[in-house]
Design a protein around this motif. Structure first.
Motif, mmCIF file in Angstrom:
data_model
loop_
_atom_site.group_PDB
_atom_site.id
_atom_site.type_symbol
_atom_site.label_atom_id
_atom_site.label_comp_id
_atom_site.label_asym_id
_atom_site.label_seq_id
_atom_site.Cartn_x
_atom_site.Cartn_y
_atom_site.Cartn_z
ATOM 1 N N MET A 16 -37.565 -4.055 -116.858
ATOM 2 C CA MET A 16 -36.620 -4.251 -115.764
ATOM 3 C C MET A 16 -37.333 -4.272 -114.422
ATOM 4 O O MET A 16 -36.971 -5.036 -113.523
ATOM 5 N N LEU A 17 -38.360 -3.438 -114.278
ATOM 6 C CA LEU A 17 -39.154 -3.448 -113.049
ATOM 7 C C LEU A 17 -39.857 -4.790 -112.887
ATOM 8 O O LEU A 17 -39.929 -5.335 -111.782
ATOM 9 N N GLY A 18 -40.342 -5.347 -113.998
ATOM 10 C CA GLY A 18 -40.986 -6.657 -113.950
ATOM 11 C C GLY A 18 -40.007 -7.745 -113.546
ATOM 12 O O GLY A 18 -40.333 -8.601 -112.713
ATOM 13 N N TYR A 19 -38.794 -7.712 -114.115
ATOM 14 C CA TYR A 19 -37.788 -8.703 -113.760
ATOM 15 C C TYR A 19 -37.377 -8.565 -112.295
ATOM 16 O O TYR A 19 -37.198 -9.566 -111.586
ATOM 17 N N PHE A 20 -37.228 -7.322 -111.848
ATOM 18 C CA PHE A 20 -36.876 -7.080 -110.447
ATOM 19 C C PHE A 20 -37.958 -7.627 -109.525
ATOM 20 O O PHE A 20 -37.652 -8.203 -108.470
ATOM 21 N N THR A 21 -39.215 -7.448 -109.903
ATOM 22 C CA THR A 21 -40.323 -7.961 -109.096
ATOM 23 C C THR A 21 -40.265 -9.483 -108.984
ATOM 24 O O THR A 21 -40.461 -10.052 -107.901
ATOM 25 N N LEU A 22 -39.981 -10.159 -110.097
ATOM 26 C CA LEU A 22 -39.856 -11.616 -110.083
ATOM 27 C C LEU A 22 -38.718 -12.064 -109.163
ATOM 28 O O LEU A 22 -38.876 -12.994 -108.364
ATOM 29 N N LEU A 23 -37.576 -11.391 -109.268
ATOM 30 C CA LEU A 23 -36.423 -11.734 -108.441
ATOM 31 C C LEU A 23 -36.690 -11.455 -106.968
ATOM 32 O O LEU A 23 -36.284 -12.235 -106.095
ATOM 33 N N ALA A 24 -37.381 -10.346 -106.701
ATOM 34 C CA ALA A 24 -37.699 -10.004 -105.313
ATOM 35 C C ALA A 24 -38.657 -11.027 -104.704
ATOM 36 O O ALA A 24 -38.506 -11.420 -103.533
ATOM 37 N N MET A 25 -39.624 -11.489 -105.480
ATOM 38 C CA MET A 25 -40.558 -12.506 -104.989
ATOM 39 C C MET A 25 -39.828 -13.809 -104.697
ATOM 40 O O MET A 25 -40.102 -14.484 -103.682
ATOM 41 N N ALA A 26 -38.888 -14.184 -105.562
ATOM 42 C CA ALA A 26 -38.103 -15.396 -105.320
ATOM 43 C C ALA A 26 -37.268 -15.245 -104.052
ATOM 44 O O ALA A 26 -37.190 -16.173 -103.230
ATOM 45 N N SER A 27 -36.653 -14.096 -103.865
ATOM 46 C CA SER A 27 -35.833 -13.848 -102.673
ATOM 47 C C SER A 27 -36.675 -13.878 -101.407
ATOM 48 O O SER A 27 -36.226 -14.357 -100.357
ATOM 49 N N LEU A 28 -37.892 -13.366 -101.489
ATOM 50 C CA LEU A 28 -38.799 -13.385 -100.335
ATOM 51 C C LEU A 28 -39.085 -14.827 -99.911
ATOM 52 O O LEU A 28 -39.079 -15.153 -98.721
ATOM 53 N N ILE A 29 -39.323 -15.686 -100.888
ATOM 54 C CA ILE A 29 -39.586 -17.096 -100.586
ATOM 55 C C ILE A 29 -38.348 -17.740 -99.969
ATOM 56 O O ILE A 29 -38.439 -18.448 -98.953
ATOM 57 N N TRP A 30 -37.184 -17.501 -100.551
ATOM 58 C CA TRP A 30 -35.950 -18.107 -100.044
ATOM 59 C C TRP A 30 -35.631 -17.658 -98.624
ATOM 60 O O TRP A 30 -35.052 -18.413 -97.847
ATOM 61 N N SER A 31 -36.010 -16.427 -98.295
ATOM 62 C CA SER A 31 -35.696 -15.901 -96.960
ATOM 63 C C SER A 31 -36.439 -16.642 -95.859
ATOM 64 O O SER A 31 -36.033 -16.601 -94.698
ATOM 65 N N ALA A 32 -37.529 -17.325 -96.205
ATOM 66 C CA ALA A 32 -38.330 -18.034 -95.197
ATOM 67 C C ALA A 32 -37.916 -19.498 -95.057
ATOM 68 O O ALA A 32 -38.523 -20.234 -94.273
ATOM 69 N N GLN A 33 -36.887 -19.925 -95.787
ATOM 70 C CA GLN A 33 -36.484 -21.330 -95.731
ATOM 71 C C GLN A 33 -36.067 -21.742 -94.324
ATOM 72 O O GLN A 33 -36.445 -22.809 -93.836
ATOM 73 N N GLY A 34 -35.264 -20.901 -93.668
ATOM 74 C CA GLY A 34 -34.784 -21.244 -92.330
ATOM 75 C C GLY A 34 -35.921 -21.445 -91.341
ATOM 76 O O GLY A 34 -35.880 -22.363 -90.517
ATOM 77 N N THR A 35 -36.937 -20.619 -91.426
ATOM 78 C CA THR A 35 -38.096 -20.747 -90.532
ATOM 79 C C THR A 35 -38.815 -22.069 -90.776
ATOM 80 O O THR A 35 -39.219 -22.760 -89.827
ATOM 81 N N ALA A 36 -38.971 -22.440 -92.047
ATOM 82 C CA ALA A 36 -39.641 -23.703 -92.376
ATOM 83 C C ALA A 36 -38.851 -24.890 -91.853
ATOM 84 O O ALA A 36 -39.428 -25.850 -91.318
ATOM 85 N N VAL A 37 -37.544 -24.828 -92.000
ATOM 86 C CA VAL A 37 -36.694 -25.937 -91.543
ATOM 87 C C VAL A 37 -36.822 -26.131 -90.034
ATOM 88 O O VAL A 37 -36.816 -27.263 -89.538
ATOM 89 N N LYS A 38 -36.952 -25.026 -89.283
ATOM 90 C CA LYS A 38 -37.068 -25.123 -87.830
ATOM 91 C C LYS A 38 -38.302 -25.916 -87.407
ATOM 92 O O LYS A 38 -38.302 -26.588 -86.371
ATOM 93 N N PHE A 39 -39.376 -25.840 -88.200
ATOM 94 C CA PHE A 39 -40.592 -26.577 -87.868
ATOM 95 C C PHE A 39 -40.459 -28.065 -88.212
ATOM 96 O O PHE A 39 -41.258 -28.883 -87.738
ATOM 97 N N LEU A 40 -39.487 -28.406 -89.044
ATOM 98 C CA LEU A 40 -39.342 -29.798 -89.486
ATOM 99 C C LEU A 40 -38.210 -30.550 -88.799
ATOM 100 O O LEU A 40 -38.207 -31.787 -88.799
ATOM 101 N N ASP A 41 -37.245 -29.840 -88.213
ATOM 102 C CA ASP A 41 -36.085 -30.541 -87.661
ATOM 103 C C ASP A 41 -36.411 -31.335 -86.398
ATOM 104 O O ASP A 41 -35.588 -32.085 -85.895
ATOM 105 N N ARG A 42 -37.648 -31.189 -85.910
ATOM 106 C CA ARG A 42 -38.089 -32.024 -84.782
ATOM 107 C C ARG A 42 -38.472 -33.415 -85.247
ATOM 108 O O ARG A 42 -38.531 -34.353 -84.455
#
Length: 315
Positions: A16-42
């Motif tokens: 379960m700790l391993g699965y949680f780690t995988l999910l947390a890593m995915a969430s970390l990546i998703w949380s940065a989507q908005g920042t990436a979009v800001k660099f591209l919307d120009r």
């Protein structure tokens, strides 16, 4: 004597700790989507920002599929019926999710989108109970409710800036909800497909159908010109690579790797981690100050996530 695989043992907790780690890593990546979009919307419109990196991800996935097929030549090929299922996942899942969110925010407010996105775990739990017959236990309901309270505390500013009753935003808000449904449907429907296919196959085949379905939309609504890449600076290239390699690629592989072993309702609670990482990234990268409510909300979300990951034994 309890076996090592039974809930409550060290082996179960380690998994379960391993699965949680995988999910947390995915969430970390998703949380940065908005920042990436800001660099591209120009350089690009919202639809191009959404789908062009998605096409690159699909192309990068194809060699993985070829390698997998060569390693297992006896593997059965998808039938026409299977392709229909992958099309359903790609169109009603990926395309609907991305398009609904992109167009919705363009016709509404970003704060409305941030708040409405919090409904994805709840919608997913309801869909999973109908489509997969997953148990909506008291623990799961409590975890979803506690997590929702936590992210609402973190989203006080978005709640203050949101406007759900303003008629000029009604279409945009509706499209955002459609996007939330598409995201929930994709995760739930793909969980059902895992009974016959491996997660990498589901991702690749559904991405192929989603790409083919979205090309006419991109051509019609927002014609893309390759010359736009000539205007990119290194930050724009980094943002584009992040979306193509990490956002649509690595994060989904991580999420599906955990989803293969968890009920989709349990996995969806981890989506509440996205705003936590978003707040932390804003503090670390942009120097924004963490409010007391944000810290309290983060703690509540973590409690909800640990609660369901540690004590849910209904699957």
């Amino acid at each position: 004597m309890a076996s090592a695989a039974e809930p409550g043992t060290a082996t179960h907790k380690g998994r379960m700790l391993g699965y949680f780690t995988l999910l947390a890593m995915a969430s970390l990546i998703w949380s940065a989507q908005g920042t990436a979009v800001k660099f591209l919307d120009r350089h690009m419109g919202p639809i191009a920002i959404t789908f062009v990196p998605f096409y690159i991800t699909t192309l990068l996935f194809v060699p993985l599929l070829v390698r997998k097929r060569r390693a297992n030549p006896q593997a059965s090929r998808p039938t026409w019926s299977d392709w229909g299922k992958f099309t359903l996942a790609g169109v009603l899942g990926q395309v609907l999710a991305q398009l609904g969110m992109t167009w919705g925010i363009s016709k509404s407010l970003a704060s409305n989108g941030a708040v409405l996105n919090l409904m994805i775990p709840v919608i997913t739990a309801v869909l999973a109970s109908f489509m997969l017959r997953e148990k909506l236990t008291r623990l799961r309901i409590v975890s979803l409710a506690v997590g929702l309270v936590g992210v609402l505390l973190m989203s006080v500013q978005d709640l203050r800036e949101s406007s759900f009753l303003d008629m000029k935003y009604i279409v945009g808000n509706g499209l955002i909800l459609v996007g939330c449904f598409g995201s929930s449907f994709y995760n739930t429907y793909c969980k059902g497909l895992m009974r016959r296919f491996q997660e990498i196959e589901i991702l690749i085949f559904s991405y192929i159908t989603a790409s083919l379905a979205s090309v006419p939309l991109l051509i019609w609504a927002e014609p893309f010109h390759w010359s736009l890449f000539a205007t990119f600076d290194w930050k724009s290239w980094a943002a584009f690579a992040f979306l193509a390699i990490l956002m649509y690629g690595a994060s989904m592989l991580l999420f599906f790797a955990a989803l293969e072993h968890l009920d989709v309702t349990v996995a969806s609670v981890s989506l509440y981690l996205v705003p936590i990482f978003g707040v932390l990234l804003a503090a670390l990268v942009l120097g924004e100050r963490l409010s007391t409510l944000a810290m309290a909300g983060s703690g509540i979300v973590l409690v909800a996530t640990v609660l369901i990951m540690k004590y849910d034994t209904s699957y």
